[in-house]
Design a protein around this motif. Structure first.
Motif, short mmCIF file in Angstrom:
data_model
loop_
_atom_site.label_atom_id
_atom_site.label_comp_id
_atom_site.label_asym_id
_atom_site.label_seq_id
_atom_site.Cartn_x
_atom_site.Cartn_y
_atom_site.Cartn_z
N GLU A 7 56.38 37.84 16.77
CA GLU A 7 57.28 36.86 17.37
C GLU A 7 57.66 35.83 16.32
O GLU A 7 56.80 35.32 15.60
CB GLU A 7 56.62 36.17 18.55
CG GLU A 7 56.37 37.08 19.73
CD GLU A 7 55.73 36.34 20.88
OE1 GLU A 7 56.05 35.15 21.09
OE2 GLU A 7 54.92 36.97 21.57
N VAL A 8 58.95 35.51 16.25
CA VAL A 8 59.46 34.54 15.29
C VAL A 8 60.21 33.46 16.07
O VAL A 8 61.05 33.77 16.92
CB VAL A 8 60.40 35.21 14.26
CG1 VAL A 8 61.04 34.17 13.35
CG2 VAL A 8 59.65 36.26 13.45
N TYR A 9 59.88 32.21 15.77
CA TYR A 9 60.56 31.07 16.37
C TYR A 9 61.21 30.27 15.25
O TYR A 9 60.62 30.07 14.20
CB TYR A 9 59.57 30.18 17.13
CG TYR A 9 59.00 30.87 18.34
CD1 TYR A 9 59.62 30.74 19.58
CD2 TYR A 9 57.87 31.67 18.24
CE1 TYR A 9 59.10 31.39 20.69
CE2 TYR A 9 57.35 32.32 19.34
CZ TYR A 9 57.97 32.17 20.57
OH TYR A 9 57.46 32.82 21.66
N LEU A 19 61.58 18.24 16.50
CA LEU A 19 61.92 19.66 16.45
C LEU A 19 61.59 20.31 17.78
O LEU A 19 60.58 19.99 18.41
CB LEU A 19 61.14 20.38 15.34
CG LEU A 19 61.47 20.01 13.91
CD1 LEU A 19 60.50 20.69 12.96
CD2 LEU A 19 62.90 20.41 13.56
N SER A 20 62.45 21.22 18.20
CA SER A 20 62.11 22.17 19.26
C SER A 20 62.29 23.54 18.63
O SER A 20 62.65 23.67 17.46
CB SER A 20 62.98 21.98 20.50
OG SER A 20 64.35 22.25 20.22
N ASP A 49 54.00 23.15 22.26
CA ASP A 49 52.83 23.83 22.81
C ASP A 49 52.83 25.33 22.50
O ASP A 49 51.80 25.98 22.65
CB ASP A 49 52.67 23.59 24.31
CG ASP A 49 53.86 24.02 25.13
OD1 ASP A 49 54.87 24.50 24.57
OD2 ASP A 49 53.79 23.89 26.37
N ILE A 50 53.94 25.88 22.01
CA ILE A 50 53.92 27.28 21.59
C ILE A 50 52.97 27.49 20.42
O ILE A 50 52.49 28.60 20.20
CB ILE A 50 55.33 27.83 21.22
CG1 ILE A 50 55.92 27.09 20.01
CG2 ILE A 50 56.25 27.81 22.42
CD1 ILE A 50 57.17 27.71 19.44
N ILE A 54 50.20 30.47 18.04
CA ILE A 54 50.81 30.93 16.78
C ILE A 54 49.81 30.68 15.66
O ILE A 54 49.15 29.64 15.61
CB ILE A 54 52.14 30.18 16.53
CG1 ILE A 54 53.16 30.64 17.57
CG2 ILE A 54 52.63 30.41 15.11
CD1 ILE A 54 54.47 29.90 17.51
N ASN A 55 49.68 31.65 14.74
CA ASN A 55 48.69 31.46 13.69
C ASN A 55 49.27 30.96 12.37
O ASN A 55 48.53 30.43 11.54
CB ASN A 55 47.84 32.71 13.47
CG ASN A 55 48.65 33.88 12.97
OD1 ASN A 55 49.76 33.73 12.49
ND2 ASN A 55 48.08 35.06 13.07
#
Length: 129
Positions: A7-9, A19-20, A49-50, A54-55
Motif C-alpha cells: 500500500e502506498v499513500y 499533511l493528509s 492514524d494510518i 505503516i512501517n
C-alpha cells in the motif's frame, strides 16, 4: 511497489502546513495543490492514524547528512508532521543522490528539523545510528 501488494499513500498539503494522505493506485488522477506548488492525488483523504499500521515513510529531501539530518525545501510540512507520529512504529527514510548524502554539518540545521532513520541513494542504503 503497488504491483507487489504494498500500500502506498501520498501526501496532500493542507492549510497551516499540515499533511493528509491519499491512497495511490496506478492511473490515479493528480491535480495542482491549493497550498503548495506540487501535484496531489485525488481521492479520499486519510489522517495521520494510518501510520499506526505503516512501517516506512519515504520523505523528500534536498540533502541528508551523516547524522540523518534532512535539508528540505523550506515549507516545514514534514518537520511539523514527523513529531505527530513519533510514537508509531514507522521508520523515516529519504531518497537522495549519492552527492546529496553529505558529511555532518554540511548545511545549517534548525532545532525543529526532524531527522531520518534511513537514507537510500542509487548505490547504497545508509542506516543512521
Amino acid at each position: 511497489m503497488v504491483n507487489e501488494g504494498i500500500e502506498v499513500y501520498l501526501p496532500i498539503c493542507e492549510p497551516d502546513f499540515a499533511l493528509s494522505w491519499a491512497a495511490y493506485s496506478p492511473g490515479i488522477e493528480f491535480l495542482p495543490s491549493a497550498q503548495a506548488p506540487v501535484l496531489e492525488p485525488v481521492g479520499p483523504r486519510f489522517a495521520n492514524d494510518i501510520f499506526d499500521d505503516i512501517n516506512t515513510i519515504i520523505i523528500p529531501a534536498l540533502a541528508i547528512d551523516a547524522q540523518g539530518r534532512r535539508l528540505g525545501q523550506g515549507g516545514g510540512y514534514y518537520d511539523r508532521f514527523l513529531p505527530l507520529i513519533e510514537d508509531s512504529p514507522v521508520r523515516v527514510a529519504a531518497v537522495v543522490y549519492d552527492s546529496e548524502f553529505v558529511d555532518e554539518d554540511a548545511f545549517p540545521v534548525a532545532e525543529h528539523d526532524q531527522p531520518v532513520d534511513l537514507v537510500f541513494t542509487p548505490t547504497q542504503v545508509h542506516q543512521i545510528p
